[in-house]
Design a protein around this motif. Structure first.
Motif, PDB file in Angstrom:
ATOM      1  N   GLU A  25       0.999  -1.342  -0.114  1.00  0.00           N
ATOM      2  CA  GLU A  25       0.001   0.151  -0.049  1.00  0.00           C
ATOM      3  C   GLU A  25       0.957   1.179   0.058  1.00  0.00           C
ATOM      4  O   GLU A  25       0.448   2.107  -0.741  1.00  0.00           O
ATOM      5  N   ASP A  26       1.951   1.270   0.820  1.00  0.00           N
ATOM      6  CA  ASP A  26       2.742   2.418   1.087  1.00  0.00           C
ATOM      7  C   ASP A  26       3.575   2.515  -0.552  1.00  0.00           C
ATOM      8  O   ASP A  26       3.778   3.547  -0.966  1.00  0.00           O
ATOM      9  N   LEU A  27       3.832   1.265  -0.976  1.00  0.00           N
ATOM     10  CA  LEU A  27       4.643   1.524  -2.250  1.00  0.00           C
ATOM     11  C   LEU A  27       3.915   2.249  -3.374  1.00  0.00           C
ATOM     12  O   LEU A  27       4.354   3.052  -4.085  1.00  0.00           O
ATOM     13  N   LEU A  28       2.469   1.794  -3.440  1.00  0.00           N
ATOM     14  CA  LEU A  28       1.718   2.300  -4.392  1.00  0.00           C
ATOM     15  C   LEU A  28       1.414   3.943  -3.998  1.00  0.00           C
ATOM     16  O   LEU A  28       1.430   4.814  -5.077  1.00  0.00           O
ATOM     17  N   GLU A  29       1.494   4.295  -2.719  1.00  0.00           N
ATOM     18  CA  GLU A  29       1.303   5.579  -2.442  1.00  0.00           C
ATOM     19  C   GLU A  29       2.675   6.697  -2.825  1.00  0.00           C
ATOM     20  O   GLU A  29       2.432   7.524  -3.350  1.00  0.00           O
ATOM     21  N   GLN A  30       3.756   5.926  -2.702  1.00  0.00           N
ATOM     22  CA  GLN A  30       4.876   6.463  -3.069  1.00  0.00           C
ATOM     23  C   GLN A  30       4.870   6.822  -4.763  1.00  0.00           C
ATOM     24  O   GLN A  30       5.380   7.885  -5.253  1.00  0.00           O
ATOM     25  N   LEU A  31       4.307   6.016  -5.344  1.00  0.00           N
ATOM     26  CA  LEU A  31       4.161   6.221  -6.994  1.00  0.00           C
ATOM     27  C   LEU A  31       3.028   7.175  -7.250  1.00  0.00           C
ATOM     28  O   LEU A  31       2.650   7.454  -8.455  1.00  0.00           O
ATOM     29  N   GLN A  32       2.014   7.314  -6.345  1.00  0.00           N
ATOM     30  CA  GLN A  32       0.889   8.112  -6.532  1.00  0.00           C
ATOM     31  C   GLN A  32       0.054   7.236  -7.481  1.00  0.00           C
ATOM     32  O   GLN A  32      -0.716   7.745  -8.279  1.00  0.00           O
ATOM     33  N   ILE A  33      -0.078   6.068  -7.299  1.00  0.00           N
ATOM     34  CA  ILE A  33      -1.181   5.152  -8.054  1.00  0.00           C
ATOM     35  C   ILE A  33      -2.302   5.105  -7.237  1.00  0.00           C
ATOM     36  O   ILE A  33      -2.358   4.561  -5.904  1.00  0.00           O
ATOM     37  N   GLU A  34      -3.456   5.480  -7.534  1.00  0.00           N
ATOM     38  CA  GLU A  34      -4.683   5.306  -6.925  1.00  0.00           C
ATOM     39  C   GLU A  34      -5.505   4.275  -7.374  1.00  0.00           C
ATOM     40  O   GLU A  34      -5.487   3.697  -8.537  1.00  0.00           O
ATOM     41  N   LEU A  35      -6.192   3.437  -6.451  1.00  0.00           N
ATOM     42  CA  LEU A  35      -7.126   2.434  -6.879  1.00  0.00           C
ATOM     43  C   LEU A  35      -8.562   2.692  -6.843  1.00  0.00           C
ATOM     44  O   LEU A  35      -8.920   3.427  -5.760  1.00  0.00           O
TER      45      LEU A  35
END
Length: 344
Positions: free
Chosen positions: A133-143
């Motif tokens: 979850e934090d990895l996606l937040e770093q990349l600003q990838i929204e779900l």
């Protein structure tokens, strides 16, 4: 002065000289002892200060445990002293600016590559242990609410890995399906056994469905029928089955096991015996032995009684080849559709 008095005075002088010498020796030894004591105290104080200033630190790095005795004041200086190089994304605990203390344990976690695939794009980055979850937040990838991630969001990434974001969407579509008709059989006393005719043709029905289609990254992966109505009922096909098992041909009555509509051709002498090993003659026919076994007695309309005694590479299924005595007769026969009775 009398001699006796002079001797006493000399003795007293000698005694005083010895005492003075002893006292002088004592003074000298005392000074040496003082100096030695001062030196010992100096060394003890120096060693104590040295021991007080030096710290023992344990470093965990690259799967190894390294123990370092150091005068360094910060973690950063300690690592430099130990010749431990850090990557840009490596993680150090305590922080590099933390003050060194005796017995401190320093942990170094090396960053590793992770690939994140989302929306048809691949993102590569270096990271230390981190939740997906934090990895996606770093990349600003929204779900989206239905999107799926592999591995799950709460899982920790602890080694090089590929993380996939799967976009999940839904669509409701209306579709028509054909409902196949069924075939009913009915007896027909006017038709030979083995023959059949269509008494009434069937018609497929039509059903209309509302289907919920699930897409993952644009590919349909699941279909769920939400509702279905029958727009048109199917109409069954009725097939009449012959029941006649006795006929009269050429003034003769005979019983038969079945009748078949077959495509009949003709052949004549080739100079070879038939497949059954006998010389060909009128009344012998070639058949597909998977349909009509060798040696079966037959009646062929337009030809007469015959026996299955030969076979040919072109004779397959409902085909039959009739032997004629001459080439001219074979040519006159040509190709015909005939009724063949398989006799009992």
């Amino acid at each position: 002065m009398p001699e006796e008095a002079t001797g006493q005075a000399d003795q007293q002088g000698e005694s005083l000289s010895w005492i003075e010498k002893w006292n002088q020796k004592l003074d000298k030894n005392a000074k040496i002892g003082t100096i030695l004591g001062a030196v010992v105290v100096f060394f003890l104080l120096t060693f104590g200060v040295y021991s007080w200033l030096e710290n023992e630190v344990t470093i965990h790095v690259d799967g190894e445990e390294v123990i370092v005795n150091t005068f360094s004041k910060t973690v950063s200086a300690l690592l430099a002293e130990a010749s431990i190089d850090l990557g840009e994304m490596d993680k150090v605990e305590p922080a590099l600016s933390a003050t060194i203390s005796d017995g401190m344990v320093v942990h170094i976690e090396r960053a590793f590559p992770v690939t994140v695939i989302a929306d048809g794009e691949s993102h590569s980055l270096l990271t230390t242990t981190v939740a997906v979850e934090d990895l996606l937040e770093q990349l600003q990838i929204e779900l989206g609410t239905s999107d799926r991630v592999e591995p799950p969001l709460v899982q920790l990434v602890t080694e090089p890995e590929e993380v996939r974001v799967i976009r999940v969407t839904f669509e409701e579509v209306r579709e028509e399906q054909s409902i196949p008709y069924t075939v009913e059989q009915t007896a027909d006393p006017n038709l030979e056994k083995g023959l059949r005719r269509i008494a009434s043709r069937g018609r497929n029905g039509v059903a209309q469905s509302v289907v919920r289609v699930t897409y993952e990254d644009g590919h349909a992966v699941h279909r769920e029928v939400l509702s279905q109505n029958i727009v048109r009922e199917p109409v069954n096909q009725v097939v009449a089955m012959g029941t006649i098992d006795r006929v009269s041909r050429g003034g003769m009555n005979f019983r038969f096991r079945e009748a078949r509509q077959m495509q009949a051709t003709a052949y004549t002498h080739t100079g070879r015996n038939t497949a059954s090993g006998v010389y060909p003659q009128v009344g012998m026919v070639a058949v597909d032995t998977s349909v009509i076994p060798m040696g079966t007695r037959l009646y062929v309309e337009g030809y007469g009684f015959a026996t299955a005694a030969d076979r040919g590479s072109a004779i397959r299924g409902d085909k039959i080849d009739l032997f004629m005595e001459t080439h001219a007769e074979a040519r006159r026969w040509g190709i015909r559709t005939v009724k063949v009775y398989v006799l009992e």
